[in-house]
Design a protein around this motif. Structure first.
Motif, PDB file in Angstrom:
ATOM      1  N   ALA A   1       0.814  -1.217   0.000  1.00  0.00           N
ATOM      2  CA  ALA A   1       0.000   0.000   0.000  1.00  0.00           C
ATOM      3  C   ALA A   1       0.845   1.264   0.000  1.00  0.00           C
ATOM      4  N   GLY A   2       2.167   1.123   0.179  1.00  0.00           N
ATOM      5  CA  GLY A   2       3.011   2.294   0.309  1.00  0.00           C
ATOM      6  C   GLY A   2       3.944   2.506  -0.860  1.00  0.00           C
ATOM      7  N   TYR A   3       5.237   2.329  -0.600  1.00  0.00           N
ATOM      8  CA  TYR A   3       6.261   2.619  -1.595  1.00  0.00           C
ATOM      9  C   TYR A   3       7.052   1.377  -1.984  1.00  0.00           C
ATOM     10  N   GLY A   4       6.552   0.206  -1.646  1.00  0.00           N
ATOM     11  CA  GLY A   4       7.250  -1.017  -1.992  1.00  0.00           C
ATOM     12  C   GLY A   4       8.088  -1.542  -0.840  1.00  0.00           C
ATOM     13  N   PRO A   5       8.763  -2.667  -1.061  1.00  0.00           N
ATOM     14  CA  PRO A   5       9.547  -3.303   0.005  1.00  0.00           C
ATOM     15  C   PRO A   5      10.655  -2.394   0.521  1.00  0.00           C
TER      16      PRO A   5
ATOM     17  N   LEU B   1      14.528   1.681   4.285  1.00  0.00           N
ATOM     18  CA  LEU B   1      13.612   2.549   3.556  1.00  0.00           C
ATOM     19  C   LEU B   1      13.242   1.919   2.221  1.00  0.00           C
ATOM     20  N   PRO B   2      12.182   2.390   1.576  1.00  0.00           N
ATOM     21  CA  PRO B   2      11.848   1.897   0.246  1.00  0.00           C
ATOM     22  C   PRO B   2      12.895   2.349  -0.782  1.00  0.00           C
ATOM     23  N   ALA B   3      12.957   1.658  -1.894  1.00  0.00           N
ATOM     24  CA  ALA B   3      13.876   2.016  -2.972  1.00  0.00           C
ATOM     25  C   ALA B   3      13.597   3.441  -3.437  1.00  0.00           C
ATOM     26  N   GLY B   4      14.665   4.181  -3.718  1.00  0.00           N
ATOM     27  CA  GLY B   4      14.529   5.543  -4.193  1.00  0.00           C
ATOM     28  C   GLY B   4      14.624   6.592  -3.115  1.00  0.00           C
ATOM     29  N   PHE B   5      14.550   6.183  -1.837  1.00  0.00           N
ATOM     30  CA  PHE B   5      14.644   7.127  -0.727  1.00  0.00           C
ATOM     31  C   PHE B   5      16.051   7.105  -0.137  1.00  0.00           C
ATOM     32  N   SER B   6      16.509   8.285   0.288  1.00  0.00           N
ATOM     33  CA  SER B   6      17.828   8.422   0.896  1.00  0.00           C
ATOM     34  C   SER B   6      17.726   9.315   2.119  1.00  0.00           C
ATOM     35  N   TYR B   7      18.784   9.327   2.921  1.00  0.00           N
ATOM     36  CA  TYR B   7      18.758  10.158   4.129  1.00  0.00           C
ATOM     37  C   TYR B   7      20.164  10.577   4.520  1.00  0.00           C
ATOM     38  N   VAL B   8      20.217  11.654   5.281  1.00  0.00           N
ATOM     39  CA  VAL B   8      21.453  12.083   5.912  1.00  0.00           C
ATOM     40  C   VAL B   8      21.191  12.205   7.408  1.00  0.00           C
TER      41      VAL B   8
ATOM     42  N   ALA C   1      17.171  13.411   7.891  1.00  0.00           N
ATOM     43  CA  ALA C   1      16.493  14.144   6.818  1.00  0.00           C
ATOM     44  C   ALA C   1      16.307  13.174   5.662  1.00  0.00           C
ATOM     45  N   ILE C   2      15.050  12.806   5.383  1.00  0.00           N
ATOM     46  CA  ILE C   2      14.734  11.783   4.386  1.00  0.00           C
ATOM     47  C   ILE C   2      14.156  12.452   3.143  1.00  0.00           C
ATOM     48  N   ARG C   3      14.705  12.094   1.993  1.00  0.00           N
ATOM     49  CA  ARG C   3      14.278  12.656   0.721  1.00  0.00           C
ATOM     50  C   ARG C   3      13.996  11.512  -0.250  1.00  0.00           C
ATOM     51  N   GLY C   4      13.018  11.723  -1.130  1.00  0.00           N
ATOM     52  CA  GLY C   4      12.723  10.681  -2.109  1.00  0.00           C
ATOM     53  C   GLY C   4      11.503  10.989  -2.922  1.00  0.00           C
ATOM     54  N   PRO C   5      11.023   9.999  -3.699  1.00  0.00           N
ATOM     55  CA  PRO C   5       9.867  10.193  -4.591  1.00  0.00           C
ATOM     56  C   PRO C   5       8.536  10.118  -3.844  1.00  0.00           C
ATOM     57  N   TRP C   6       8.260  11.153  -3.051  1.00  0.00           N
ATOM     58  CA  TRP C   6       7.053  11.130  -2.217  1.00  0.00           C
ATOM     59  C   TRP C   6       5.780  10.952  -3.026  1.00  0.00           C
ATOM     60  N   ARG C   7       5.711  11.573  -4.192  1.00  0.00           N
ATOM     61  CA  ARG C   7       4.465  11.540  -4.973  1.00  0.00           C
ATOM     62  C   ARG C   7       4.197  10.168  -5.592  1.00  0.00           C
ATOM     63  N   ARG C   8       5.171   9.265  -5.473  1.00  0.00           N
ATOM     64  CA  ARG C   8       4.951   7.908  -5.967  1.00  0.00           C
ATOM     65  C   ARG C   8       3.998   7.120  -5.083  1.00  0.00           C
TER      66      ARG C   8
END
Length: 498
Positions: free
Chosen positions: A49-53, A69-76, A488-495
């Motif tokens: 239901a979310g962003y994948g495994p 985290l799901p694929a495509g997300f990164s953090y610092v 700080a987590i960044r990624g394809p939120w709109r996916r």
């Protein structure tokens, strides 16, 4: 543009970008989730239901694998315990509740972060402390820090103590019109426990004013109550401040503070506890039906600043004596779509196996409630919008936030000692904490897993432009290890739905 005009402008922008307009979607999400759970459907694939495994993901700036985290997300990693700050103070321990505000420069954000330090009076270990500053209790060990972050690079431009002289600063909430942060003490300790002053209050941390080496003066807002505070949310229509209480092992109350002057909380006001109409001490902790609307009234707390050291009745006792409703471990609190959403971390009928509280209540896996303030002739109502059926779906929700796109994020604080909660992505950890999202169809899903230690997630919030989610791992509240961290987590939120 004058300072006042600038603050008003930024406040309006944050209201729009920060989720108030989008929160109707969030309400639909919670409503759908309640219907889904009430129908007894089996749990879906936690990633479907979310962003994948999820997968173990190294930090971009340290290389450590701390989150899954799901694929495509990164953090610092920002503001790790022990890191020297701009004011020369080492970053304190126990990173807890937090809020994000527009920064002083373009492409920046300002974070105000609580530190739930629980060390003894005056202890130097991980202390929030600036010598010579105006602080409420000279022996206080907790408070807040402020971070200015470049959203493009993730660089911390400056960070410093913004309030000290308090203790056990757990959560809090944004002030009216986003003018600053209200930080809450989750304790009622005082001189009998070795402190110089009484504690259990709310304090203001203005957005403008504190600078490196010059924290805000810590002055308690005594009319807002002396009890084990957790979080607050402000209704922008009325200026009323709603407050949650977390006094483990005892029934808790849900409070409303009606200020005499909504822009000056120090001017006093009236503190009240929620009561279900026609029923004294209605027990919200179990036996509830999701979606049912409970009519609400409020009972006045006659002595909001009780002298507990000399046997005065607590705020909770005063409210319950007038028929106030019972909750269990009220924590996260957020305003959206004209209502106040708040978590009962251990409410619910599905039990986690821990020993019963003093009054016999056995703790559950958590509830999400909504208080809908009335308008015109219509009174306030209380609605249970979600109750967890078990630990796999949601285990002990603490802080909550709405996303700029209308999603909902719940921070887990799994404190159960009886029900082990391992996770395949975090081998060796017994009680694993996650960030749980709620999808528009109602399904809960894992968005993040703390794979570094067993401390809770806290303080989830989004940058005003919606590009970055900031969240804390608490770390230890009494030692330097495990450290507190801000991510700080960044990624394809709109996916997906967040």
């Amino acid at each position: 543009m004058t300072g006042l005009d600038r603050r008003s402008f930024l406040g309006r922008g944050l209201t729009t970008a920060g989720g108030v307009l989008a929160s109707g979607i969030a309400v639909q999400t919670l409503g759908a989730h309640a219907s889904w759970a009430d129908a007894g459907r089996p749990a879906a694939d936690p990633g479907a239901a979310g962003y994948g495994p999820l997968r173990r993901t190294p930090s971009k700036n340290t290389g450590e694998e701390l989150l899954a985290l799901p694929a495509g997300f990164s953090y610092v990693v920002l503001g790790k315990t022990g890191t020297p700050m701009t004011d020369g103070v080492p970053t304190p321990i126990a990173h807890d509740g937090m809020a994000a505000f527009p920064g002083t420069r373009r492409h920046t954000v300002r974070l105000i972060r609580n530190h739930e330090v629980r060390t003894p009076p005056g202890s130097p270990t991980g202390r929030v402390h600036v010598p010579g500053s105006q602080r409420y209790d000279e022996l206080g060990v907790a408070g807040t820090t402020t971070l200015e972050v470049d959203l493009r690079t993730g660089e911390v431009l400056r960070h410093f103590v913004s309030l000290s002289g308090t203790i056990v600063n757990c959560a809090g909430g944004m002030m009216l019109h986003r003018r600053g942060w209200l930080t809450c003490e989750e304790t009622t300790a005082g001189p009998k426990q070795g402190w110089q002053r009484k504690h259990g209050y709310i304090f203001q941390v203005p957005l403008d004013g504190p600078e490196p080496g010059r924290p805000a003066a810590s002055m308690p807002l005594t009319a807002m109550g002396r009890f084990s505070h957790e979080a607050i949310a402000v209704d922008p229509r009325t200026g009323y401040v709603y407050e949650t209480e977390d006094d483990s092992g005892k029934p808790d109350g849900f409070y409303r503070f009606r200020p005499h002057d909504a822009r000056d909380l120090s001017a006093g006001g009236v503190l009240e506890m929620l009561k279900v109409q026609g029923v004294d001490n209605y027990d919200c902790r179990e036996g509830q039906k999701m979606g049912a609307r409970l009519p609400v009234e409020w009972v006045v707390i006659d002595d909001p600043d009780p002298d507990l050291e000399n046997g005065a009745q607590t705020c909770t006792q005063q409210g319950l004596a007038k028929g106030g409703a019972k909750f269990n471990r009220l924590e996260g609190c957020w305003y959206g779509d004209g209502g106040i959403f708040f978590n009962s971390t251990s409410g619910g009928d599905a039990k986690n196996g821990d020993a019963p509280n003093a009054d016999g209540f056995r703790e559950g896996y958590g509830q999400v409630w909504q208080l809908v303030p009335g308008r015109g002739q219509r009174g306030d109502t209380l609605v249970l919008v979600y109750e967890s059926p078990g630990r796999k779906e949601l285990d002990s929700p603490d802080n909550l936030t709405f996303t700029p796109r209308g999603g909902i994020v719940l921070c887990e604080d799994d404190a159960s000692s009886a029900d082990a909660d391992p996770h395949p992505l975090a081998p060796g950890l017994t009680n694993v904490n996650r960030l749980i999202g709620l999808a528009p169809g109602g399904q809960p899903f894992e968005f993040a897993v703390n794979i570094s230690d067993d401390s809770e997630f806290a303080g989830a919030c989004f940058s005003p432009d919606g590009s970055v989610m900031f969240v804390n791992n608490l770390g230890s509240t009494v030692e330097l290890d495990p450290p507190g961290r801000t991510y700080a987590i960044r990624g394809p939120w709109r996916r997906g739905p967040l």
